[in-house]
Write a protein that holds these residues in place. Structure first.
Motif, PDB file in Angstrom:
ATOM      1  N   GLY A   1       0.685  -1.606   0.265  1.00  0.00           N
ATOM      2  CA  GLY A   1      -0.063  -0.241   0.119  1.00  0.00           C
ATOM      3  C   GLY A   1       0.727   0.854  -0.084  1.00  0.00           C
ATOM      4  N   THR A   2       2.163   1.892  -1.181  1.00  0.00           N
ATOM      5  CA  THR A   2       2.976   2.647  -1.110  1.00  0.00           C
ATOM      6  C   THR A   2       2.108   3.888  -0.982  1.00  0.00           C
ATOM      7  N   ARG A   3       1.343   3.690  -2.081  1.00  0.00           N
ATOM      8  CA  ARG A   3       0.201   4.740  -2.393  1.00  0.00           C
ATOM      9  C   ARG A   3      -0.585   5.451  -1.008  1.00  0.00           C
ATOM     10  N   LEU A   4      -0.366   5.061  -0.183  1.00  0.00           N
ATOM     11  CA  LEU A   4      -1.170   5.380   1.395  1.00  0.00           C
ATOM     12  C   LEU A   4      -0.477   5.460   2.273  1.00  0.00           C
ATOM     13  N   TRP A   5       0.979   6.376   2.138  1.00  0.00           N
ATOM     14  CA  TRP A   5       2.103   6.939   2.689  1.00  0.00           C
ATOM     15  C   TRP A   5       1.340   8.051   2.533  1.00  0.00           C
ATOM     16  N   PRO A   6       1.776   8.677   3.916  1.00  0.00           N
ATOM     17  CA  PRO A   6       2.737   8.066   5.099  1.00  0.00           C
ATOM     18  C   PRO A   6       1.994   7.327   5.931  1.00  0.00           C
ATOM     19  N   LEU A   7       0.539   6.872   5.998  1.00  0.00           N
ATOM     20  CA  LEU A   7      -0.455   6.144   6.732  1.00  0.00           C
ATOM     21  C   LEU A   7      -0.378   4.799   7.127  1.00  0.00           C
ATOM     22  N   SER A   8       0.113   4.063   5.453  1.00  0.00           N
ATOM     23  CA  SER A   8       0.648   3.056   4.968  1.00  0.00           C
ATOM     24  C   SER A   8       2.018   2.668   4.936  1.00  0.00           C
ATOM     25  N   ARG A   9       3.156   1.776   5.758  1.00  0.00           N
ATOM     26  CA  ARG A   9       4.501   1.467   5.437  1.00  0.00           C
ATOM     27  C   ARG A   9       4.635   0.566   5.447  1.00  0.00           C
ATOM     28  N   GLU A  10       5.197   0.114   4.873  1.00  0.00           N
ATOM     29  CA  GLU A  10       5.924  -1.455   4.396  1.00  0.00           C
ATOM     30  C   GLU A  10       5.766  -2.385   5.635  1.00  0.00           C
ATOM     31  N   GLN A  11       6.233  -2.368   7.229  1.00  0.00           N
ATOM     32  CA  GLN A  11       5.889  -3.168   8.144  1.00  0.00           C
ATOM     33  C   GLN A  11       3.929  -3.180   8.685  1.00  0.00           C
ATOM     34  N   TYR A  12       3.305  -1.978   7.756  1.00  0.00           N
ATOM     35  CA  TYR A  12       2.416  -1.511   8.681  1.00  0.00           C
ATOM     36  C   TYR A  12       1.372  -0.906   7.889  1.00  0.00           C
ATOM     37  N   PRO A  13       1.483  -2.677   6.989  1.00  0.00           N
ATOM     38  CA  PRO A  13      -0.097  -1.649   5.023  1.00  0.00           C
ATOM     39  C   PRO A  13      -1.636  -1.714   5.566  1.00  0.00           C
ATOM     40  N   LYS A  14      -1.566  -1.098   4.634  1.00  0.00           N
ATOM     41  CA  LYS A  14      -2.722  -0.595   4.580  1.00  0.00           C
ATOM     42  C   LYS A  14      -4.041  -1.503   4.849  1.00  0.00           C
ATOM     43  N   GLN A  15      -4.242  -2.326   5.054  1.00  0.00           N
ATOM     44  CA  GLN A  15      -4.997  -3.743   4.961  1.00  0.00           C
ATOM     45  C   GLN A  15      -5.047  -3.988   6.692  1.00  0.00           C
ATOM     46  N   LEU A  16      -3.914  -2.965   7.672  1.00  0.00           N
ATOM     47  CA  LEU A  16      -4.112  -2.915   9.243  1.00  0.00           C
ATOM     48  C   LEU A  16      -4.638  -1.890   9.480  1.00  0.00           C
ATOM     49  N   LEU A  17      -4.952  -1.032   8.340  1.00  0.00           N
ATOM     50  CA  LEU A  17      -5.340   0.240   9.421  1.00  0.00           C
ATOM     51  C   LEU A  17      -7.116   0.310   9.134  1.00  0.00           C
ATOM     52  N   ALA A  18      -7.555   1.209   9.995  1.00  0.00           N
ATOM     53  CA  ALA A  18      -8.954   0.922   9.681  1.00  0.00           C
ATOM     54  C   ALA A  18      -9.643   2.933   8.642  1.00  0.00           C
ATOM     55  N   LEU A  19      -9.434   3.102   7.709  1.00  0.00           N
ATOM     56  CA  LEU A  19      -9.356   3.368   6.688  1.00  0.00           C
ATOM     57  C   LEU A  19     -10.915   4.240   6.889  1.00  0.00           C
ATOM     58  N   THR A  20     -12.064   3.032   6.606  1.00  0.00           N
ATOM     59  CA  THR A  20     -12.735   3.333   6.248  1.00  0.00           C
ATOM     60  C   THR A  20     -14.241   3.560   7.415  1.00  0.00           C
ATOM     61  N   GLY A  21     -13.581   2.749   8.492  1.00  0.00           N
ATOM     62  CA  GLY A  21     -14.848   3.289   9.601  1.00  0.00           C
ATOM     63  C   GLY A  21     -13.751   2.573  11.334  1.00  0.00           C
ATOM     64  N   ASP A  22     -14.534   1.860  11.807  1.00  0.00           N
ATOM     65  CA  ASP A  22     -13.912   1.756  13.265  1.00  0.00           C
ATOM     66  C   ASP A  22     -12.661   0.429  12.768  1.00  0.00           C
ATOM     67  N   GLU A  23     -13.660  -0.428  12.171  1.00  0.00           N
ATOM     68  CA  GLU A  23     -12.466  -1.985  12.284  1.00  0.00           C
ATOM     69  C   GLU A  23     -11.766  -1.301  10.800  1.00  0.00           C
ATOM     70  N   THR A  24     -10.087  -2.455  10.950  1.00  0.00           N
ATOM     71  CA  THR A  24      -9.376  -2.523   9.612  1.00  0.00           C
ATOM     72  C   THR A  24     -10.082  -2.976   8.492  1.00  0.00           C
ATOM     73  N   MET A  25      -9.220  -2.940   7.933  1.00  0.00           N
ATOM     74  CA  MET A  25      -9.500  -3.507   6.092  1.00  0.00           C
ATOM     75  C   MET A  25      -9.217  -5.200   6.401  1.00  0.00           C
ATOM     76  N   LEU A  26      -8.308  -5.343   7.512  1.00  0.00           N
ATOM     77  CA  LEU A  26      -8.389  -6.746   7.739  1.00  0.00           C
ATOM     78  C   LEU A  26      -9.160  -7.347   8.219  1.00  0.00           C
ATOM     79  N   GLN A  27     -10.133  -6.636   8.746  1.00  0.00           N
ATOM     80  CA  GLN A  27     -11.344  -6.931   9.553  1.00  0.00           C
ATOM     81  C   GLN A  27     -12.515  -6.968   8.949  1.00  0.00           C
ATOM     82  N   GLN A  28     -12.559  -6.124   8.119  1.00  0.00           N
ATOM     83  CA  GLN A  28     -13.548  -6.156   7.529  1.00  0.00           C
ATOM     84  C   GLN A  28     -13.573  -7.323   6.253  1.00  0.00           C
ATOM     85  N   THR A  29     -12.387  -7.520   6.121  1.00  0.00           N
ATOM     86  CA  THR A  29     -12.773  -8.881   5.134  1.00  0.00           C
ATOM     87  C   THR A  29     -12.887 -10.038   5.398  1.00  0.00           C
ATOM     88  N   ALA A  30     -11.819  -9.800   6.235  1.00  0.00           N
ATOM     89  CA  ALA A  30     -12.556 -11.142   8.024  1.00  0.00           C
ATOM     90  C   ALA A  30     -13.697 -11.810   7.808  1.00  0.00           C
TER      91      ALA A  30
END
Length: 481
Positions: free
Chosen positions: A13-42
């Motif tokens: 998720g390099t295009r969402l820097w500086p929130l997304s980082r190599e060791q903490y990429p965008k799927q681990l972030l809560a970008l569109t709600g209270d849950e992270t993108m990984l949690q929404q997918t799960a």
């Protein structure tokens, strides 16, 4: 036979820097709600009713660097998994799916895999369930099914799928896959009604995928099989054999298999596509997030401590301090504890150029946030100088750091909240709020939280070298070395 969710969580998720980082990429972030993108997918298949029952645990394929936060987020979402497959190196999506298919074959004998990238947004879950149910029969019968998004605009950032004849209600043959078009061609695709955006979502039987990858790329299948044969297990994690997997070719599901199936009818694996309108986005860049977000009457989307004055069509994301905007428009402003980015929305696809420069200069902002997550909790490096560093450390209830020693630094610990159990050399003692201790250089020590509340301490390090690699571990609950 079960429907097995396979979550691909290896992107950066390099295009969402500086929130997304190599060791903490965008799927681990809560970008569109209270849950992270990984949690929404799960949780995306919760409540699904179709021809197959959904397996009780998802298969997650992710990078070893962020395995602990991945496992923790899955547990927090109510979807713990004992099948978190760790790739020792990134090899794109086709090897990731091959590892998942081999795991299903070994653990369950057979199953249908629903492949979902962890960094996509799907707003209309009911419509998504209907699309999966429509394609499920085709997948069970041996087709490889993808899901195409009915386009909303002439988008040049996505690949396209040209649909063919309807083979079953809501299911079509695939006529062709098309690369990302220019603007004029994209407009023609939109007007024709014959093209869909390529979503990167797939559904296929595990044995069918292995047959296909064995036919088109036997080297990939051999490397993945050898990696699974050499796997080791560590708690919830499946560690793929490094030496074997490093020899694996890198390729995507589309290029490795899906696009070749239409030209290989003798293989007996027809490619199918299910068109769907589900509020989908891959949130590829900040302008895409602005388009998804709720906006005020002036077209602004603000998150965090933000003040807006005479500002229009701007996205502001503040994480650690107040951001004030005056007389600006059409911008993206993202603030984190260690970096601030300001860009025009039209330029956000080029944020990866900034990340490339940071990596070339070996700047830490490319790789990790100031706040670092660990299996026992997290720490935030709040200050530092030539021979000192100050950290705020949080330890989860019942968790403990490794029994360790440092060659080059001493540490002072002050308890801010909770109770700390401290091992220092041959001593073991408790500290409560406002109490402190000193860990001399070269002394074996451990920090534990025996209580039911989060333990917070301030740690002051002093010495000639303060890097994280100055740790000699003697015992570790989490299997780290």
């Amino acid at each position: 036979m079960y429907l097995h969710p396979v979550i691909l969580s290896g992107g950066s998720g390099t295009r969402l820097w500086p929130l997304s980082r190599e060791q903490y990429p965008k799927q681990l972030l809560a970008l569109t709600g209270d849950e992270t993108m990984l949690q929404q997918t799960a949780t995306r298949l919760s409540g699904f009713t179709g021809a197959l029952q959904v397996a009780s645990e998802s298969i997650v394929v992710c990078n070893e660097e962020y395995r602990f936060i991945t496992a923790e987020q899955m547990r927090a979402a109510g979807c713990p998994s004992h099948h978190i497959i760790l790739e020792p190196v990134g090899r794109n999506t086709a090897p990731a799916l091959t590892l998942a298919a081999l795991t299903v074959q070994r653990e369950f004998g057979e199953g249908v895999l629903l492949v979902m990238p962890a960094d996509h947004v799907i707003r209309d879950i009911e419509a998504f369930h209907r699309a999966v149910a429509l394609g499920l029969d085709a997948a069970v019968e041996g087709a490889m099914v993808t899901f195409g998004i009915v386009p909303e605009r002439a988008e040049i950032g996505y690949g396209y799928i040209r649909i063919g004849d309807e083979t079953a209600p809501g299911v079509h043959d695939v006529s062709a896959f098309v690369e990302k078009p220019d603007a004029d061609t994209a407009a023609q695709y939109l007007a024709s009604g014959d093209y869909l955006w390529n979503s990167g979502l797939f559904m296929v039987r595990s044995d069918v995928w292995l047959k296909a990858i064995g036919h088109f790329n036997p080297e990939m299948l051999a490397a993945c099989s050898a990696g699974i044969d050499a796997e080791t297990r560590d708690a919830d994690f499946v560690r793929v054999g490094r030496e074997a997997f490093e020899a694996c070719p890198s390729d995507s599901i589309d290029y490795a298999v899906m696009e070749r199936l239409a030209q290989t009818p003798e293989l007996g694996i027809p490619p199918r596509v299910v068109p769907m309108s589900v509020g989908w986005s891959d949130v590829g860049a900040w302008d895409a997030l602005w388009a998804l977000a709720e906006r005020d009457d002036a077209g602004n989307s603000a998150r965090g401590d933000v003040l807006l004055e005479a500002t229009r069509d701007t996205l502001v994301h503040a994480t650690s301090r107040m951001v004030a905007c005056l007389g600006v428009e059409d911008l993206v402003i993202v603030e984190t504890a260690d970096a601030v980015m300001v860009a025009r929305k039209a330029s956000t696809q080029d944020v990866k150029k900034i990340v490339a420069r940071l990596k070339a200069e070996k700047r830490p902002q490319a790789f990790a946030h100031r706040k670092i997550h660990r299996p026992w909790g997290c720490y935030d490096a709040i200050d530092g100088g030539g021979r000192f560093q100050v950290k705020r450390i949080e330890v989860k209830p019942g968790a403990s750091l490794s029994l360790q020693m440092h060659h080059h630094r001493a540490e002072h610990w002050v308890v801010v909240r909770g109770t700390a159990k401290v091992t220092r050399g041959e001593e073991t003692f408790l500290l409560t709020e406002n109490q402190s201790t000193y860990i001399p250089l070269g002394v074996t020590h451990r920090l534990e939280n025996p209580g039911k509340l989060t333990l917070e301490i301030i740690e002051v390090q002093s010495g000639s070298y303060l890097g994280e690699d100055d740790i000699v571990r003697f015992e570790d609950t989490y299997g780290r070395r």
